[in-house]
Scaffold this motif. Structure first.
Motif, PDB file in Angstrom:
ATOM      1  N   ILE A 464       0.022  -6.241  -0.322  1.00 54.73           N
ATOM      2  CA  ILE A 464       0.348  -4.861  -0.720  1.00 54.73           C
ATOM      3  C   ILE A 464      -0.918  -4.027  -0.880  1.00 54.73           C
ATOM      4  O   ILE A 464      -0.959  -2.850  -0.522  1.00 54.73           O
ATOM      5  N   LYS A 473       4.274   1.199   0.211  1.00 55.73           N
ATOM      6  CA  LYS A 473       3.468   0.508  -0.798  1.00 55.73           C
ATOM      7  C   LYS A 473       4.103   0.639  -2.175  1.00 55.73           C
ATOM      8  O   LYS A 473       4.186  -0.334  -2.939  1.00 55.73           O
ATOM      9  N   GLN A 477       5.601  -2.531  -4.323  1.00 51.50           N
ATOM     10  CA  GLN A 477       4.962  -2.837  -5.600  1.00 51.50           C
ATOM     11  C   GLN A 477       6.003  -2.913  -6.714  1.00 51.50           C
ATOM     12  O   GLN A 477       5.917  -3.766  -7.610  1.00 51.50           O
TER      13      GLN A 477
END
Length: 645
Positions: A464, A473, A477
């Protein structure tokens, strides 16, 4: 921009014939004549500046001053020992045909003009190899360059006496510039070196005429500003020593100068400055790769290039078709730019030699007066095949999107010489790599969600971290953070349970660290309460142990109490209990000293009495001692005692 077509609507006649030696007409006046004074030394320069002559131009790299002076002053300057020579300010003209055919956009709907001239020189192969002239600086010494949507002008300078603007008011310079560097933007025409930095050096006026003074100024400016190539689609039949010296000086500075051979026809002398050995002379060919009828020929001709019916940029955003060695010359200058981009370390001398490998020999075998070494024609090299291989690898990477193919393509691209095409391939690879990185990160997050181990989480987090900021992203996350919270919760529960079981300080500390990392909530509160209970139990145990040691101050009780106190967290309770325990230890130590003295006395009595009763009593006293060197010594002494029978 509106659509453009090839329909002829206007024919503009321009006076581009070559003028004989003599002063330029517009510069003449009744009070004097224009001359170029070439001096030997500083004293000679000062003589010119201090004379009655009117200074028109001083040069930075040439030992000369352009002045206007009367006959008497000119005579005095010629006779001065510090003056090398004096030359008339001769005229120059653009080396083009008698007219341009201007094209407009009122009937057809095509956006591109046919360019027959590109096929013979095979320049499209150079473009496929990523060669566009990027990073090469070319000065077009001409009538200036007019603003045009199909052109980018890096800068310029006006050497013309009547204007400070380098904007073209004739059309010739704009036409030349388009042949060199018209953009590849999907309309109009395509220049041979579209990313070369083109500089407009205006030395010709609205009639396409100029003079020696202005041409010298243009060359001087080109030296000062570090041009790589100078295109001079102009000329005169008059030889000039100072012009010869000027082009030689530029050549010595590493500049490659390219000039038109002239339009006086076969058999006529090559015009100046093309006739000088430091300048590349270019003749013109037609659509059949034959010598153009107007092209001047001679031993000085070095190369030939297309020069008939050439379509290029023109004034007022128009395009026009023109013919002449003026049109042939920028073909050669632009091709030199491509070769220089391909081999940026090559000197101007080496580039001239390199061009000999990029020609098709026309006419008599070898160099001849018509075509020189031959017509310019780009020849593919190993670098071109390397580019093709790299491009294929990039295409495969774009199709498969596997890391193996991406890495293979990136390695091939990295080995290419720097160019705009290389940059384009790198951008395409970066796009594929970006897709690959997102996919890898998604796969690793899924794996982390499935196995919920610290290793899979760490691997997913690393993937990531490689992603640029954005929605992908951010979403990944969030998903991974949920896994992290699950693992953190599980670890905290396990560590609290372990602390509850062992009640060891290390386990309590480890559990406290794990619980502290949890987000605020009922789970964290519950675990913290359980952990607080463990801490409370440890405190209770420690208090009981210290109290027991205080009641019976033995070494064993003190040691047991110390172990319990050691499990406590730092704080007032621990400090208070440790103080109490230290008193117990002190009391126990005093008691131990007393026991040692008693044991010593009894061992001594046993050694003296040598009775079984005395030895037994001494042994009982020694046994009550803590392990120490003193106990060991006493035991040895006692072992040596042999009771009497």
């Amino acid at each position: 921009m509106q659509n453009v077509s090839c329909k002829l609507v206007i024919s503009v006649t321009l006076f581009f014939s070559f003028l004989a030696i003599g002063p330029f007409a517009h510069a003449q006046n009744s009070s004097g004549k224009e001359v170029i004074v070439v001096y030997k030394n500083k004293a000679g320069k000062e003589t010119v500046l201090d004379s009655d002559a009117e200074v028109e131009q001083q040069y930075k790299h040439l030992p000369a001053v352009a002045v206007t002076a009367d006959q008497e002053t000119v005579k005095e300057l010629k006779q001065d020992p510090d003056i090398l020579y004096v030359e008339n300010n001769v005229s120059f003209t653009a080396a083009g045909s008698t007219d341009f055919k201007v094209l407009t956009d009122d009937t057809e709907d095509t956006e591109n003009f046919e360019q027959w001239n590109l096929e013979p020189i095979q320049v499209k192969q150079a473009w496929k190899a990523g060669l566009t002239g990027k990073g090469v600086k070319i000065a077009v010494i001409d009538s200036g360059i007019s603003p045009h949507e199909d052109l980018s002008i890096a800068g310029g300078f006006s050497a013309a006496s009547y204007t400070s603007s380098y904007k073209d008011d004739n059309g010739h310079g704009t036409h030349v510039a388009g042949i060199i560097g018209a953009k590849h933007n999907g309309y109009g025409i395509n220049g041979i070196a579209p990313e070369a930095q083109i500089y407009a050096v205006k030395a010709l006026d609205q009639n396409g005429s100029g003079d020696l003074q202005s041409l010298l100024q243009g060359i001087d400016w080109s030296i000062t500003h570090g041009m790589d190539i100078v295109n001079m689609s102009l000329g005169t039949t008059s030889d000039s020593q100072i012009l010869h010296n000027a082009v030689d000086k530029a050549y010595e500075q590493g500049i490659l100068l390219v000039a038109a051979s002239g339009n006086d026809g076969n058999g006529k002398p090559v015009n100046y400055p093309a006739a000088y050995s430091s300048v590349v002379a270019v003749s013109a060919t037609n659509e059949k790769n034959q010598l153009a009828g107007f092209s001047t020929t001679g031993d000085e001709v070095e190369f030939s290039a297309p020069g008939t019916n050439i379509t290029s940029t023109y004034l007022h955003q128009y395009y026009a078709t023109g013919s002449g060695t003026s049109q042939a010359t920028p073909h050669a200058a632009a091709m030199f730019a491509l070769l220089l981009q391909r081999n940026p370390a090559e000197t101007n001398v080496q580039l001239r030699a390199e061009m000999k490998k990029n020609i098709i020999d026309l006419g008599t075998t070898g160099r001849d007066q018509h075509f020189g070494y031959g017509m310019i024609q780009y020849k593919a090299q190993k670098a071109d095949s390397a580019y093709a291989e790299a491009e294929q690898a990039v295409k495969k990477a774009e199709q498969t999107k596997t890391q193996t193919d991406i890495d293979k393509a990136r390695k091939l691209v990295s080995q290419l010489p720097n160019s705009n095409a290389k940059t384009a391939l790198q951008k395409r690879l970066d796009k594929v790599q970006s897709f690959r990185n997102v996919k890898d990160a998604k796969d690793k997050v899924v794996k982390a969600q499935k196995y919920k181990t610290q290793q899979t989480v760490d691997t997913a987090q690393a993937a990531i971290n490689k992603l640029p900021n954005g929605t992908d992203k951010k979403n990944l996350q969030k998903r991974l953070n949920q896994v992290k919270r699950y693992i953190a919760s599980k670890q905290a529960k396990e560590k609290v349970a372990k602390a509850e079981k062992s009640k060891k300080k290390t386990d309590v500390n480890s559990a406290q660290s794990a619980v502290s990392k949890l987000p605020a909530g009922s789970e964290k509160t519950s675990l913290q309460k359980r952990l607080a209970k463990v801490k409370s139990t440890n405190l209770k145990t420690a208090k009981q142990s210290v109290s027991a040691a205080e009641k019976k101050s033995t070494h064993a009780n003190a040691a047991k109490a110390q172990s319990a106190v050691n499990q406590l967290q730092s704080g007032k309770d621990k400090t208070s209990l440790q103080k109490r325990l230290d008193k117990v230890k002190k009391k126990a130590a005093a008691a131990e000293v007393k026991k040692v003295e008693t044991a010593k006395a009894k061992v001594k009595k046993a050694e003296k009495a040598k009775t079984k009763k005395a030895k037994t009593s001494a042994q009982s006293a020694v046994n009550q001692l803590q392990k120490s060197n003193e106990k060991t010594k006493l035991q040895k002494r006692l072992n040596a005692v042999k009771p009497k029978k």
